[in-house]
Design a protein around this motif. Structure first.
Motif, mmCIF file in Angstrom:
data_model
loop_
_atom_site.group_PDB
_atom_site.id
_atom_site.type_symbol
_atom_site.label_atom_id
_atom_site.label_comp_id
_atom_site.label_asym_id
_atom_site.label_seq_id
_atom_site.Cartn_x
_atom_site.Cartn_y
_atom_site.Cartn_z
ATOM 1 N N UNK A 24 46.056 -6.946 57.649
ATOM 2 C CA UNK A 24 45.328 -6.276 58.712
ATOM 3 C C UNK A 24 45.916 -4.909 59.019
ATOM 4 N N UNK A 25 45.281 -4.226 59.933
ATOM 5 C CA UNK A 25 45.663 -2.863 60.289
ATOM 6 C C UNK A 25 47.112 -2.766 60.750
ATOM 7 N N UNK A 26 47.581 -3.718 61.541
ATOM 8 C CA UNK A 26 48.938 -3.675 62.079
ATOM 9 C C UNK A 26 50.009 -4.041 61.053
ATOM 10 N N UNK A 27 49.588 -4.446 59.866
ATOM 11 C CA UNK A 27 50.546 -4.824 58.817
ATOM 12 C C UNK A 27 50.273 -4.046 57.529
ATOM 13 N N UNK A 28 50.007 -2.751 57.726
ATOM 14 C CA UNK A 28 49.869 -1.789 56.623
ATOM 15 C C UNK A 28 48.669 -2.059 55.721
ATOM 16 N N UNK A 29 47.666 -2.726 56.271
ATOM 17 C CA UNK A 29 46.486 -3.009 55.464
ATOM 18 C C UNK A 29 45.386 -1.977 55.595
ATOM 19 N N UNK A 30 45.560 -1.012 56.493
ATOM 20 C CA UNK A 30 44.527 -0.009 56.701
ATOM 21 C C UNK A 30 43.329 -0.577 57.438
ATOM 22 N N UNK A 31 42.227 0.144 57.360
ATOM 23 C CA UNK A 31 41.027 -0.230 58.120
ATOM 24 C C UNK A 31 40.041 -1.077 57.322
ATOM 25 N N UNK A 32 40.329 -1.359 56.074
ATOM 26 C CA UNK A 32 39.358 -2.031 55.206
ATOM 27 C C UNK A 32 38.938 -3.397 55.745
ATOM 28 N N UNK A 33 39.913 -4.252 56.042
ATOM 29 C CA UNK A 33 39.596 -5.590 56.550
ATOM 30 C C UNK A 33 38.938 -5.505 57.924
ATOM 31 N N UNK A 34 39.433 -4.627 58.780
ATOM 32 C CA UNK A 34 38.855 -4.473 60.107
ATOM 33 C C UNK A 34 37.391 -4.060 60.018
ATOM 34 N N UNK A 35 37.061 -3.186 59.073
ATOM 35 C CA UNK A 35 35.678 -2.758 58.888
ATOM 36 C C UNK A 35 34.800 -3.913 58.413
ATOM 37 N N UNK A 36 35.337 -4.739 57.522
ATOM 38 C CA UNK A 36 34.581 -5.916 57.064
ATOM 39 C C UNK A 36 34.321 -6.879 58.212
ATOM 40 N N UNK A 37 35.327 -7.087 59.056
ATOM 41 C CA UNK A 37 35.170 -7.977 60.214
ATOM 42 C C UNK A 37 34.111 -7.429 61.171
ATOM 43 N N UNK A 38 34.173 -6.139 61.415
ATOM 44 C CA UNK A 38 33.214 -5.502 62.324
ATOM 45 C C UNK A 38 31.793 -5.589 61.764
ATOM 46 N N UNK A 39 31.648 -5.399 60.469
ATOM 47 C CA UNK A 39 30.328 -5.517 59.825
ATOM 48 C C UNK A 39 29.771 -6.921 60.007
ATOM 49 N N UNK A 40 30.615 -7.927 59.823
ATOM 50 C CA UNK A 40 30.180 -9.308 60.001
ATOM 51 C C UNK A 40 29.747 -9.604 61.424
ATOM 52 N N UNK A 65 28.528 -7.419 63.662
ATOM 53 C CA UNK A 65 27.264 -6.739 63.939
ATOM 54 C C UNK A 65 26.101 -7.449 63.258
ATOM 55 N N UNK A 66 26.286 -7.839 62.002
ATOM 56 C CA UNK A 66 25.220 -8.517 61.267
ATOM 57 C C UNK A 66 24.873 -9.859 61.906
ATOM 58 N N UNK A 67 25.894 -10.593 62.307
ATOM 59 C CA UNK A 67 25.674 -11.889 62.968
ATOM 60 C C UNK A 67 24.950 -11.702 64.287
ATOM 61 N N UNK A 68 25.385 -10.731 65.060
ATOM 62 C CA UNK A 68 24.753 -10.467 66.356
ATOM 63 C C UNK A 68 23.278 -10.129 66.171
ATOM 64 N N UNK A 69 22.988 -9.251 65.230
ATOM 65 C CA UNK A 69 21.609 -8.815 65.021
ATOM 66 C C UNK A 69 20.716 -9.985 64.618
#
Length: 458
Positions: A361-377, A379-383
């Protein structure tokens, strides 16, 4: 090899039974947080919801969720009983049409049972949010629809080899698949239903409607807490001692942290340590850690739980303020913290922390990639879930109706919907007050004038 499959199968079935037992916890929490006059209705809904969702998931939902297909839904093995694997012997390689769940070697029916109880959990979340004013048959119809066309579709996207799994979205045990799905469906229902009669005064300020039995609600939360030790670690679907031990501890750590933070924040905001907030705080912590229980450390679980406990208290107060009437706080617990828990994976995930591989994750040097995937999921679920649920709730409202009459709501749904009551001795000889006046003179005690006509309730 054969002995390992036996152990894995026993573990999956026992964990599934613990998740099934959570139905009792939901029934007790919802009954305790609502009024005595609706107890039979709440209990009956929590029975019917599992039966109806089980039927829907058996007939078509399972196939749509795990059948081989495209990124949106399963297209093969849609009717479960016609799509059974033809290699039933222990140790045989799976060669059926549900390849998305072939990663675990337990028999297909064990996999089905474990996923079935998850579907029932998602559906029962709706029950508490729409309590005390919904028609019984309208609720049952919605649950059947949800078990076929709502839960399985999101499940396919994330767990069934769908497009969100292709984006590497992580949701180990269902903060999104189960809890957010139930929360979005519940929110849509509450918006269509409207608040309970008497919940808001003429100025729009919320009027507290206390539950009638906090002891039973307390017991219900303990039952749910116990059930979560099947819900989260059972999602390994294998008797892996390292992973199971880690997940049990992250689950428990988040729960206790949320209990403390919800108690503290409710004490600060409300002036007293509110028990209802503490109970929902526990559930909020459990929901929030569900997505990342296998991917985060104990210290991260502590932080996730602590934030979840604060969020649930603020959310309950906020929903009351904007006139979204949720009698048990289900939307605050399951939707708000389901979303938060899913995002938390993108922040706190650590590869291999519990014996399970994952991106950092972001706090463990993973960057924003995983966070972006989580956010996409999220939004898609909500919609999808909110929109399709809103449409179906509206169709039900326009056809058979979804809300009981005002007379029935005031009298209680136990009598109107079931012709029964949980506490018959309270109704055997009930005083009817036809006129009440309250005078508070200076320095005097309250004087209540009433005409008390005692009549037998027939």
């Amino acid at each position: 090899m054969e002995s390992m499959v036996v152990m894995d199968t026993l573990w999956v079935l026992i964990a599934g039974m613990l998740v099934f037992f959570m139905n009792l916890g939901f029934a007790m929490v919802e009954t305790g947080f609502t009024r005595a006059k609706n107890s039979v209705n709440i209990l009956s809904k929590n029975f019917i919801v599992f039966a109806v969702s089980s039927l829907g998931f058996l007939v078509l939902g399972w196939g749509l969720m795990f059948g081989d297909g495209n990124g949106f839904m399963g297209l093969k093995g849609l009717f479960f009983l016609t799509g059974l694997d033809n290699s039933p012997n222990i140790g045989d390689a799976y060669n059926g049409v549900y390849s998305a769940i072939s990663w675990t070697g337990v028999p297909l029916l064990a996999k089905f049972f474990f996923q079935l109880v998850f579907c029932g959990t998602a559906a029962t979340i709706v029950s508490g949010a729409v309590a005390e004013r919904i028609k019984y048959h309208a609720f049952a119809i919605f649950v059947f629809f949800m078990a076929i066309f709502v839960y399985p579709i999101i499940g396919h996207w994330i767990w069934g080899g769908g497009w969100l799994s292709g984006l590497c979205m992580l949701d180990f045990a269902g903060s999104t698949v189960v809890h957010s799905v139930g929360g979005w469906a519940a929110l849509a229902g509450v918006l269509i239903l409207g608040p309970r009669f008497g919940k808001y005064n003429d100025d729009g300020k919320p009027i507290p409607i206390p539950g009638h039995n906090l002891p039973i609600a307390n017991i219900g939360v303990f039952v749910l807490w116990l059930g979560w030790f099947g819900f989260n670690p059972g999602s390994t679907m294998a008797a892996d001692p390292v992973s199971i031990s880690h997940i049990v501890m992250t689950t428990n750590t988040a729960a206790v942290a949320a209990i403390l933070s919800s108690t503290i924040i409710s004490w600060i905001l409300l002036g007293k340590p509110d028990l209802g907030m503490t109970l929902n705080g526990c559930l909020a912590g459990l929901v929030a850690v569900t997505a990342g229980c296998a991917f985060v450390s104990l210290s991260s679980a502590l932080i996730i739980g602590f934030i979840a406990g604060i969020l649930v208290v603020l959310s309950v107060i906020w929903f009351d303020h904007i006139k979204i009437d949720d009698p048990v706080g289900a939307i605050s617990v399951h939707l708000i913290n389901g979303v938060f828990g899913t995002l938390a994976v993108g922040l706190f995930a650590q590869d291999g922390i519990g014996g399970v591989s994952s991106p950092n994750g972001l706090f463990y040097s993973g960057g924003f990639s995983l966070l972006l995937s989580q956010f996409t999921g999220i939004i898609a679920t909500a919609f999808y879930v909110f929109l399709i649920s809103l449409i179906f709730w509206f169709i039900l409202k326009s056809t058979i109706g979804i809300r009981v009459s005002l007379h029935e709501e005031i009298q209680g749904l136990d009598i109107g919907e079931h012709g029964n009551t949980a506490y018959p001795e309270f109704l055997s000889r009930k005083p009817i007050y036809s006129a009440i006046g309250i005078d508070q003179g200076e320095g005097s005690s309250t004087v209540i004038k009433s005409i008390d006509k005692k009549e037998n309730i027939k």
